[in-house]
Design a protein around this motif. Structure first.
Motif, PDB file in Angstrom:
ATOM      1  N   ASP A 379       0.829  -1.210   0.000  1.00  0.00           N
ATOM      2  CA  ASP A 379       0.000   0.000   0.000  1.00  0.00           C
ATOM      3  C   ASP A 379       0.866   1.264   0.000  1.00  0.00           C
ATOM      4  N   ASN A 380       1.878   1.245  -0.825  1.00  0.00           N
ATOM      5  CA  ASN A 380       2.797   2.379  -0.971  1.00  0.00           C
ATOM      6  C   ASN A 380       3.544   2.751   0.301  1.00  0.00           C
ATOM      7  N   LYS A 381       3.552   1.833   1.270  1.00  0.00           N
ATOM      8  CA  LYS A 381       4.309   2.118   2.501  1.00  0.00           C
ATOM      9  C   LYS A 381       5.450   1.117   2.610  1.00  0.00           C
ATOM     10  N   SER A 382       6.590   1.606   3.047  1.00  0.00           N
ATOM     11  CA  SER A 382       7.669   0.658   3.242  1.00  0.00           C
ATOM     12  C   SER A 382       7.334  -0.212   4.463  1.00  0.00           C
ATOM     13  N   VAL A 383       7.920  -1.379   4.457  1.00  0.00           N
ATOM     14  CA  VAL A 383       7.533  -2.404   5.432  1.00  0.00           C
ATOM     15  C   VAL A 383       8.346  -2.271   6.715  1.00  0.00           C
TER      16      VAL A 383
END
Ligand SMILES: *[C@@H]1O[C@H](CO)[C@@H](O)[C@H](O)[C@H]1NC(C)=O
Ligand SMILES: *[C@@H]1O[C@H](CO)[C@@H](O)[C@H](O)[C@H]1NC(C)=O
Ligand SMILES: *[C@@H]1O[C@H](CO)[C@@H](O)[C@H](O)[C@H]1NC(C)=O
Ligand SMILES: *[C@@H]1O[C@H](CO)[C@@H](O)[C@H](O)[C@H]1NC(C)=O
Ligand SMILES: *[C@@H]1O[C@H](CO)[C@@H](O)[C@H](O)[C@H]1NC(C)=O
Ligand SMILES: *[C@@H]1O[C@H](CO)[C@@H](O)[C@H](O)[C@H]1NC(C)=O
Ligand SMILES: *[C@@H]1O[C@H](CO)[C@@H](O)[C@H](O)[C@H]1NC(C)=O
Ligand SMILES: CC(=O)N[C@H]1CO[C@H](CO)[C@@H](O)[C@@H]1O
Length: 669
Positions: A379-383
């Motif tokens: 979701d376009n967020k780094s993990v």
């Protein structure tokens, strides 16, 4: 870099040495070109004996009076059956005089000898196969029965041609590194095929020979213990009896079922093998080691024993304290624990979940999406580690509710179940080389694609469902041998033995460790029915482990070991005192496979010169991090670019082959 030579006593790596080097999970295949035999070097017709017998340019094998009956390995060099009235003669007749059919090692850089017309195999080690008969019952002189141990040795100096003068060739090395892979049930001959050339380099600069044997009851040794006539029969029941507690609704009913099957299994072992399980305790295996030392004609034992092999080693040094040479125990258990009921299981649980959390997930996030699929943006967020951990929890929890349907082209319709996946996760904690493959499979599964996970889980059966039924091997894998050893070693445990006690143990073990708990529990549960058939093993070792040894041993124990936690190595060190030193190996996986120059140099100094650190405990750190093995090394940059395109199934298969040696149960052997 790890060299993985594939083979067994039936399938030696052949003379067209095809070796696979695995660099950070990426397999490159090198084909050492096949050396054609020069015409001038053809067989000599023997003038003596039976007249026309073909003779090899390297002489006749086995050599007279060789207690191991060694001859160059070919696909036929399996020990003669116990029913053979003249095994020596049968064995001598197997000898194939054509050196092109033998299993030669890779060209060694250390040998000055180069291949020539006279000796095309100069500079290459040789794999020798043989067997050693030992008493079935060491405690009863009037029992004439024997057990026949299969032996494979890698002789670093190769062989000497009878017509040439290569004085250094064809000789046994001054000492021999005896190796033992663990299990119980791991095959030492397979271990030699897999790793002998690596071990002689790593532990002795290529100077010492390496010998492995299939312990009594295992693989090519005779008899071999399987309590099912075919692997597929075992699989049929395992599907039910290996249910993880997390997916079981009625614990009592599940335990009654598994326990009833174990009763049937023990009966099967009795029907098929009679009193043999009385003679498989670790004490008897230690006596076999002593027979091997004597057959080698060496004053003291040099060895590298791993995992359950460290239990053999601890027992050996306690029973034969005056013959301890340079013995490394890597992936150290504390063999005293195995005298307790279920002790083989519940003392092993400390760190498998740490390996998952800090290692499999934590190192994934650190390595980033280029090296670990699970670190790809979501979701376009780094993990972050926290997110990833909870994502995996949801994924696994959804599998508890309902398995995911899958399909493989070779095996057909299949399911990705919670139980099978968690077993695979536990197996993966043994070897971080498998992590990129597992990460990819979990990532795909989370995204709704079960293809890779399905293919990977198909591999966890004894019987390979990808093979047509007619190819079922005639000899089933010797899986139940492990039960017999574990149960014999704890036959006189005093803890309660009713199902309520085991129910409580099951709960405790799975609460402590969701990854290893079930696997370890089901591994000890069969012992409830061992004493019904074999109430008294011929011998168990019950003494102390603090004897004064002729030479101290070197223990290696790992911080994230999923099977033999560092805590156990430290408890052993505590008891052994100055008779041991410990390397605390900071790395991932079972035993010191997460390479550390520090560990390796201590091990090599010890094997070659017997020298040890003065400190009781020395810290060593792995050289590299999982997911990034080989990255940034000279010539490796292009590998890292293509990393995500590596052949995950192939790495996974390799991982399972290796796992079969230290935990046959987890690998589907
Ligand atoms: C042996 O294998 C280890 C990994 O297990 C690897 O790091 C090492 O480089 C190999 N050594 C040789 C000499 O092949
Ligand atoms: C020893 O072996 C003999 C011959 O097989 C057998 O009759 C006897 O019962 C054995 N003794 C023990 C104590 O196992
Ligand atoms: C392994 O488990 C022990 C508990 O026995 C714990 O103290 C230790 O911190 C764990 N090791 C790691 C690396 O998490
Ligand atoms: C991710 O970002 C891209 C471009 O910034 C956008 O088109 C896309 O909709 C975003 N996806 C999600 C799941 O937010
Ligand atoms: C699922 O994954 C496999 C690789 O494991 C891939 O070949 C296949 O194309 C994927 N299927 C879909 C629908 O993405
Ligand atoms: C399980 O744990 C409980 C609580 O610590 C303990 O009382 C019980 O004895 C344990 N059961 C077994 C079989 O070890
Ligand atoms: C070994 O340990 C025991 C205590 O468990 C002790 O009584 C004995 O003296 C020790 N033996 C040696 C040789 O240190
Ligand atoms: C005779 C026998 O069972 N040999 C097996 C020994 O182990 C290797 C490796 O697992 C197998 O390939 C052999 O078939």
């Amino acid at each position: 870099m790890e060299k993985l030579t594939i083979g067994s006593s039936q399938q030696p790596p052949n003379h067209r040495v095809q070796s696979r080097w695995v660099v950070s999970g990426l397999a490159i295949t090198t084909l050492i070109s096949f050396i054609t035999f020069p015409h001038s070097f053809s067989f000599i017709t023997s003038q003596h004996d039976s007249g026309n017998q073909l003779q090899s340019p390297y002489g006749q094998f086995p050599l007279p009076k060789d207690p191991f009956h060694l001859q160059p390995c070919t696909p036929s060099t399996l020990p003669p059956p116990l029913t053979d009235p003249s095994p020596e003669r049968t064995w001598a007749a197997i000898f194939d005089p054509n050196p092109a059919h033998w299993s030669w090692g890779l060209q060694s850089k250390h040998h000055d000898a180069a291949p020539s017309q006279e000796d095309p195999y100069a500079g290459r080690g040789i794999y020798l196969c043989g067997w050693l008969d030992v008493p079935l019952d060491y405690t009863n002189k009037s029992d004439a029965r024997i057990t026949r141990l299969a032996v494979t040795k890698f002789q670093v100096s190769g062989l000497a041609p009878i017509n040439a003068h290569r004085s250094s060739a064809g000789k046994k090395s001054e000492r021999t590194i005896v190796i033992e892979p663990g299990g119980p049930g791991g095959s030492g001959t397979s271990y030699v095929w897999r790793a002998a050339e690596n071990f002689t380099q790593r532990l002795s600069d290529g100077k010492l020979d390496v010998l492995g044997w299939d312990p009594r009851g295992v693989n090519a040794s005779l008899p071999a213990i399987s309590c099912f006539p075919h692997d597929v029969d075992r699989d049929r029941w395992n599907l039910i009896t290996s249910q993880q507690r997390a997916v079981v609704t009625d614990y009592r009913a599940q335990l009654e079922f598994a326990d009833a099957l174990n009763a049937a299994k023990m009966r099967g072992c009795w029907e098929r093998h009679g009193d043999f399980p009385r003679f498989v305790s670790t004490a008897f295996v230690a006596r076999d080691v002593e027979q091997i030392r004597l057959a080698l004609g060496e004053e003291s034992l040099t060895g590298y024993f791993v995992s359950y092999g460290t239990g053999i080693g601890q027992t050996y040094v306690s029973m034969f304290p005056r013959h301890v040479g340079n013995l490394i125990l890597d992936g150290t258990e504390y063999v005293r624990d195995h005298r307790l009921r279920g002790g083989f299981g519940w003392t092993a649980l400390d760190n498998a979940t740490d390996a998952w959390h800090d290692g499999f997930l934590g190192e994934c996030v650190k390595a980033g999406p280029k090296y670990c699929a699970l670190a790809k943006e979501k979701d376009n967020k780094s993990v972050t580690l926290k997110d990833l951990e909870s994502r995996m929890e949801s994924l696994l929890s959804s599998l508890k509710d309902r398995p995911v349907p899958g399909y493989t082209s070779n095996g057909g319709p299949t399911l990705v179940t919670y139980s099978a996946l968690v077993y695979s996760i536990y197996g993966a904690m043994y070897n971080a080389n498998s992590w990129p493959a597992l990460a990819e499979a979990l990532y795909d599964l989370e995204s709704g694609n079960a293809t890779l996970a399905s293919s990977m889980l198909e591999r966890t059966w004894s019987f390979d469902p990808e093979l047509p039924c007619s190819l079922t091997p005639e000899v089933p894998t010797s899986e139940e041998l492990g039960d017999m050893v574990i149960c014999a070693d704890a036959y006189d445990a005093t803890e309660p033995d009713d199902l309520d006690w085991w129910l409580s143990l099951w709960k405790n073990m799975t609460t402590q460790n969701w990854i290893a708990g079930d696997s370890r529990f089901y591994g000890v549960l069969p012992c409830r029915h061992f004493n019904t058939y074999w109430p008294e093993p011929a011998e168990v070792y019950r003494g102390d482990l603090n004897h004064t040894l002729s030479h101290p041993v070197l223990l290696i124990a790992e911080t994230y070991d999923p099977a033999t936690p560092l805590r156990n190595g430290r408890r052993l060190l505590q008891e052994m005192g100055r008779n041991a030193r410990l390397v605390a190996h900071h790395g991932y996986g079972h035993s010191s496979r997460d390479t550390s120059k520090c560990t390796d140099s201590i091990a090599r100094e010890y094997i070659l010169h017997g020298t040890l650190p003065d400190e009781a405990e020395t810290n060593c750190y792995a050289d590299e991090k999982p997911y990034r093995y080989g990255v940034g090394k000279k010539g490796a940059s292009s590998l890292s670019e293509t990393f995500v395109e590596q052949d995950h199934l192939r790495t996974w298969r390799e991982h399972l082959r290796e796992l079969a040696l230290s935990n046959p149960r987890l690998s589907g052997a």
